[in-house]
Design an enzyme around this catalytic site. Structure first.
Site, PDB file in Angstrom:
ATOM      1  N   PHE A 183       0.814  -1.222   0.000  1.00  0.00           N
ATOM      2  CA  PHE A 183       0.000   0.000   0.000  1.00  0.00           C
ATOM      3  C   PHE A 183       0.839   1.260   0.000  1.00  0.00           C
ATOM      4  CE2 PHE A 183       0.923  -0.025   4.538  1.00  0.00           C
ATOM      5  CZ  PHE A 183       1.034   1.323   4.822  1.00  0.00           C
ATOM      6  N   LYS A 213      -1.254  -7.219  -9.032  1.00  0.00           N
ATOM      7  CA  LYS A 213      -2.187  -7.367  -7.909  1.00  0.00           C
ATOM      8  C   LYS A 213      -1.760  -6.314  -6.904  1.00  0.00           C
ATOM      9  CE  LYS A 213      -3.026  -8.521  -4.237  1.00  0.00           C
ATOM     10  NZ  LYS A 213      -3.437  -7.483  -3.237  1.00  0.00           N
ATOM     11  N   GLU A 271      -4.964  -3.857  -1.802  1.00  0.00           N
ATOM     12  CA  GLU A 271      -6.417  -3.627  -1.790  1.00  0.00           C
ATOM     13  C   GLU A 271      -6.766  -2.362  -1.013  1.00  0.00           C
ATOM     14  OE1 GLU A 271      -4.585  -5.897  -0.432  1.00  0.00           O
ATOM     15  OE2 GLU A 271      -5.458  -6.870   1.327  1.00  0.00           O
ATOM     16  N   SER A 291       5.407  -6.909   3.389  1.00  0.00           N
ATOM     17  CA  SER A 291       5.985  -7.243   4.690  1.00  0.00           C
ATOM     18  C   SER A 291       6.771  -8.557   4.607  1.00  0.00           C
ATOM     19  CB  SER A 291       4.868  -7.355   5.730  1.00  0.00           C
ATOM     20  OG  SER A 291       3.963  -8.355   5.328  1.00  0.00           O
ATOM     21  N   CYS A 306       9.550   1.887   3.447  1.00  0.00           N
ATOM     22  CA  CYS A 306      10.496   0.819   3.766  1.00  0.00           C
ATOM     23  C   CYS A 306      11.903   1.368   3.919  1.00  0.00           C
ATOM     24  CB  CYS A 306      10.483  -0.257   2.697  1.00  0.00           C
ATOM     25  SG  CYS A 306      11.210   0.301   1.170  1.00  0.00           S
ATOM     26  N   GLU A 333      10.000  -4.056  12.994  1.00  0.00           N
ATOM     27  CA  GLU A 333       9.588  -2.918  12.170  1.00  0.00           C
ATOM     28  C   GLU A 333       8.294  -2.352  12.762  1.00  0.00           C
ATOM     29  OE1 GLU A 333       7.846  -3.717   8.219  1.00  0.00           O
ATOM     30  OE2 GLU A 333       9.143  -2.125   7.463  1.00  0.00           O
TER      31      GLU A 333
HETATM   32  P1  NAD Z   1       1.636  -6.618   3.085  1.00  0.00           P
HETATM   33  O1  NAD Z   1       2.646  -7.684   3.172  1.00  0.00           O
HETATM   34  O2  NAD Z   1       0.513  -6.628   4.050  1.00  0.00           O
HETATM   35  O3  NAD Z   1       0.942  -6.641   1.636  1.00  0.00           O
HETATM   36  C1  NAD Z   1       1.699  -6.634   0.438  1.00  0.00           C
HETATM   37  C2  NAD Z   1       0.907  -7.335  -0.653  1.00  0.00           C
HETATM   38  O4  NAD Z   1       0.709  -8.710  -0.279  1.00  0.00           O
HETATM   39  C3  NAD Z   1      -0.490  -6.745  -0.881  1.00  0.00           C
HETATM   40  O5  NAD Z   1      -0.768  -6.739  -2.250  1.00  0.00           O
HETATM   41  C4  NAD Z   1      -1.393  -7.710  -0.127  1.00  0.00           C
HETATM   42  O6  NAD Z   1      -2.699  -7.782  -0.669  1.00  0.00           O
HETATM   43  C5  NAD Z   1      -0.679  -9.041  -0.274  1.00  0.00           C
HETATM   44  N1  NAD Z   1      -0.925  -9.941   0.847  1.00  0.00           N
HETATM   45  C6  NAD Z   1      -1.152  -9.614   2.124  1.00  0.00           C
HETATM   46  N2  NAD Z   1      -1.332 -10.711   2.887  1.00  0.00           N
HETATM   47  C7  NAD Z   1      -1.204 -11.770   2.054  1.00  0.00           C
HETATM   48  C8  NAD Z   1      -1.260 -13.198   2.232  1.00  0.00           C
HETATM   49  N3  NAD Z   1      -1.503 -13.722   3.435  1.00  0.00           N
HETATM   50  N4  NAD Z   1      -1.062 -13.974   1.175  1.00  0.00           N
HETATM   51  C9  NAD Z   1      -0.818 -13.454  -0.034  1.00  0.00           C
HETATM   52  N5  NAD Z   1      -0.758 -12.113  -0.277  1.00  0.00           N
HETATM   53  C10 NAD Z   1      -0.934 -11.287   0.750  1.00  0.00           C
HETATM   54  O7  NAD Z   1       2.424  -5.218   3.118  1.00  0.00           O
HETATM   55  P2  NAD Z   1       1.826  -3.754   3.219  1.00  0.00           P
HETATM   56  O8  NAD Z   1       1.288  -3.542   4.589  1.00  0.00           O
HETATM   57  O9  NAD Z   1       0.948  -3.470   2.055  1.00  0.00           O
HETATM   58  O10 NAD Z   1       3.152  -2.895   3.011  1.00  0.00           O
HETATM   59  C11 NAD Z   1       4.002  -2.535   4.070  1.00  0.00           C
HETATM   60  C12 NAD Z   1       5.201  -3.451   4.155  1.00  0.00           C
HETATM   61  O11 NAD Z   1       5.891  -3.460   2.917  1.00  0.00           O
HETATM   62  C13 NAD Z   1       6.226  -3.001   5.181  1.00  0.00           C
HETATM   63  O12 NAD Z   1       6.699  -4.127   5.862  1.00  0.00           O
HETATM   64  C14 NAD Z   1       7.315  -2.374   4.347  1.00  0.00           C
HETATM   65  O13 NAD Z   1       8.594  -2.367   4.930  1.00  0.00           O
HETATM   66  C15 NAD Z   1       7.279  -3.231   3.145  1.00  0.00           C
HETATM   67  N6  NAD Z   1       7.884  -2.572   2.001  1.00  0.00           N
HETATM   68  C16 NAD Z   1       9.095  -3.036   1.578  1.00  0.00           C
HETATM   69  C17 NAD Z   1       9.728  -2.424   0.509  1.00  0.00           C
HETATM   70  C18 NAD Z   1      11.064  -2.921   0.018  1.00  0.00           C
HETATM   71  O14 NAD Z   1      11.446  -2.572  -1.081  1.00  0.00           O
HETATM   72  N7  NAD Z   1      11.769  -3.722   0.793  1.00  0.00           N
HETATM   73  C19 NAD Z   1       9.105  -1.355  -0.144  1.00  0.00           C
HETATM   74  C20 NAD Z   1       7.861  -0.925   0.309  1.00  0.00           C
HETATM   75  C21 NAD Z   1       7.259  -1.551   1.377  1.00  0.00           C
END
Ligand code: NAD
Length: 507
Positions: free
Chosen positions: A158, A182, A185, A235, A290, A392
């Protein structure tokens, strides 16, 4: 066409498949909030397995034509897309800000960092040239070519709803793949708008598809044989799950996860410059980056005392407001759950004995009492055994972990489970050089607080911040989204060797 597509986008959002908006049919929806007001402003459909399967089928068919276009013709679509984003920058930034909660200026930065990768990817023909060796043996020439993988997918978080989808799709499309995105959401409208703009730029229908959804949709992308590669950002637990599942199904996967980025502050650093950098990198975008700096590591008691005093003073002046408020330094968090989660992390810090210098909990923005706001939180004397150091937080929380020596400071980020970015502030070239070479993280800033590399270098963290062996953007992205074929040829073909049972060597 764009206007018409935009007008059909009702408060019930859609998928974008085969070049058009497609209503969700699963009957499952998720709310999309305006985090500044706390109100639901739209619902987004969560795709069923069958809906994802239909998108894959569309993408597979469309790729045959797209992959056969010459690279420069493909690049022209990217160049046209850049013009359209430029035309629509203001409305895109407003839309992004209204769903994410980052300020409009920061939303423009989000789009701009994505655009830079599209600019880089428009130079894709150069990276797709392959390699050539003439006369590798008698009359033998060897050359390699890079070919698209076919259908590839991106699963994105997000917190950068424009930048990260663009980082994924730019190189993938330039290399001749079709792409299924994808997006998160929680803020899916800008990704949908990006798909509209690519269509307007001349991308054939079906080459770029946006499927909204949750784990159900993701699991189809991870297991369907027609999808050849997965680019993920999110994450760490999900990154690891995506990496392992995709790999078990024979796919390429690059999966980037969470972070805990440190800034080392040496005694010779300019502390006003450091305080400015830490306030921006710690609290910008409500800490939902991040590459946010979440741990300040001053070296020596004098540095620590002076830095803590400066930071404590500066956090008092921060303005938290509606994301469209031009005077706001940062806006709300993404949703109420995030406020609850970050508040719990702050409480854990207090319970574990960290010294609370500023408490952002319970922050109210007048006129927007239901918005998802947190003020800046600052902790001093945080030790490495505390959960607030180890985990984090992903919110406007900055901690100070003091050390006595440079070697101790070097060890902290090096031994932390995350290894995304790190920064050092010093005026000493030797120290900076030694630190850059020895620290165990993927990206390093020297007197730069947020060292997100420029588009033609690559971006990627180490340890629990990244799974897979190739980075995002830069030349790595073209390696990730292509497979190499190597041809060994001999002319004239009339040379007679006779039959040999020995492995051929070049002589
Ligand atoms: P998230 O892991 O909750 O979601 C990321 C994606 O995975 C979304 O599209 C979500 O719909 C999907 N997803 C969530 N749960 C899932 C599951 N159980 N099975 C399959 N798909 C699933 O992350 P977020 O809250 O949207 O973003 C924040 C996180 O992203 C933080 O931890 C941040 O550090 C990390 N981030 C990392 C970078 C990097 O380059 N390392 C960059 C931006 C964000």
């Amino acid at each position: 066409m764009t206007t018409q597509l935009t007008e059909t986008k009702t408060r019930e959002l859609t998928h974008f498949v085969g070049g058009r908006h497609v209503a969700g049919t699963s009957g499952r929806f998720s709310d999309v909030y305006d985090p500044s007001t706390g109100e639901v402003q739209a619902t987004v459909p969560l795709a069923s397995a069958a809906e994802v399967g239909a998108a894959i089928a569309n993408a597979e068919e469309a790729q045959l034509e797209w992959g056969a276009w010459n690279p420069q013709r493909r690049a022209r679509v990217l160049l046209k897309f850049l013009q359209l984003v430029d035309r629509d920058m203001d409305s895109l930034a407003r839309l992004l800000s209204s769903e994410h909660g980052k300020t409009i200026a920061d939303a423009k930065g989000d789009i701009q960092r994505g655009i830079e990768v599209i600019e880089f990817a428009a130079g894709g023909p150069h990276l797709l040239k392959g390699e050539y060796t003439t006369s590798a043996g008698t009359g033998i020439d060897v050359y390699s070519m890079r070919q698209p993988l076919g259908v590839v997918a991106g699963i994105t978080p997000f917190n950068f709803p424009a930048m990260i989808p663009l980082w994924k799709m730019g190189p993938a499309l330039a290399a001749g793949n079709s792409f299924i995105l994808k997006p998160s959401e929680r803020d899916p409208s800008v990704p949908l708008r990006i798909a509209e703009l690519f269509l307007e730029a001349g991308l054939p229908a079906g080459v770029l598809n946006v499927v909204n959804g949750d784990k159900t949709a993701v699991d189809v992308l991870l297991t369907d044989d027609r999808v050849k590669a997965i680019g993920f950002v999110g994450s760490t637990p999900i990154a690891q799950y995506i990496y392992e599942t995709a790999a078990a199904h024979g796919k390429r996967a690059q999966c980037f996860g969470g972070a805990k980025n440190h800034m080392i502050v040496m005694p010779d650093a300019d502390l006003d410059q450091v305080a400015d950098a830490l306030i921006g990198a710690g609290y910008g975008s409500a800490g939902e980056r991040c590459m946010a700096i979440s741990v300040a590591v001053p070296v020596g008691k004098e540095t620590g005392d002076a830095l803590a005093a400066k930071l404590a003073e500066r956090v008092k002046g921060l303005k938290i407001g509606h994301s469209h408020d031009e005077n706001a330094d940062y806006g709300p968090l993404i949703n109420a759950d995030a406020v609850t989660r970050v508040s719990a992390a702050i409480q854990a810090g207090i319970d574990e004995g960290a010294e609370l210098l500023a408490d952002g909990r319970g922050h109210v923005v007048e006129g927007y009492e239901n918005g998802f706001y947190l003020g800046p939180t600052l902790f001093d004397n945080v030790t490495t055994d505390m959960s607030i150091y180890q985990e984090e937080v992903f919110g406007p929380v900055l901690i100070i972990t003091r050390v006595d020596t440079y070697e101790e400071a070097l060890r902290l980020p090096s031994e932390h489970k995350y290894g995304n970015g790190v920064s050092i502030y010093t005026r000493d070239g030797d120290t900076a050089r030694d630190f850059s070479a020895r620290v165990n993280t993927g990206m390093v800033g020297v007197n730069v607080p947020i060292p997100v590399p420029i588009a033609y270098h690559t971006f990627g963290g180490w340890k629990k911040s990244g799974f897979g062996d190739l980075n995002q953007h830069g030349p790595d992205s073209f390696r990730f989204y292509t497979k190499t074929k190597t041809v060994t040829s001999r002319w004239p073909s009339g040379i007679k060797d006779g039959t040999s049972f020995v492995i051929p060597t070049m002589h």
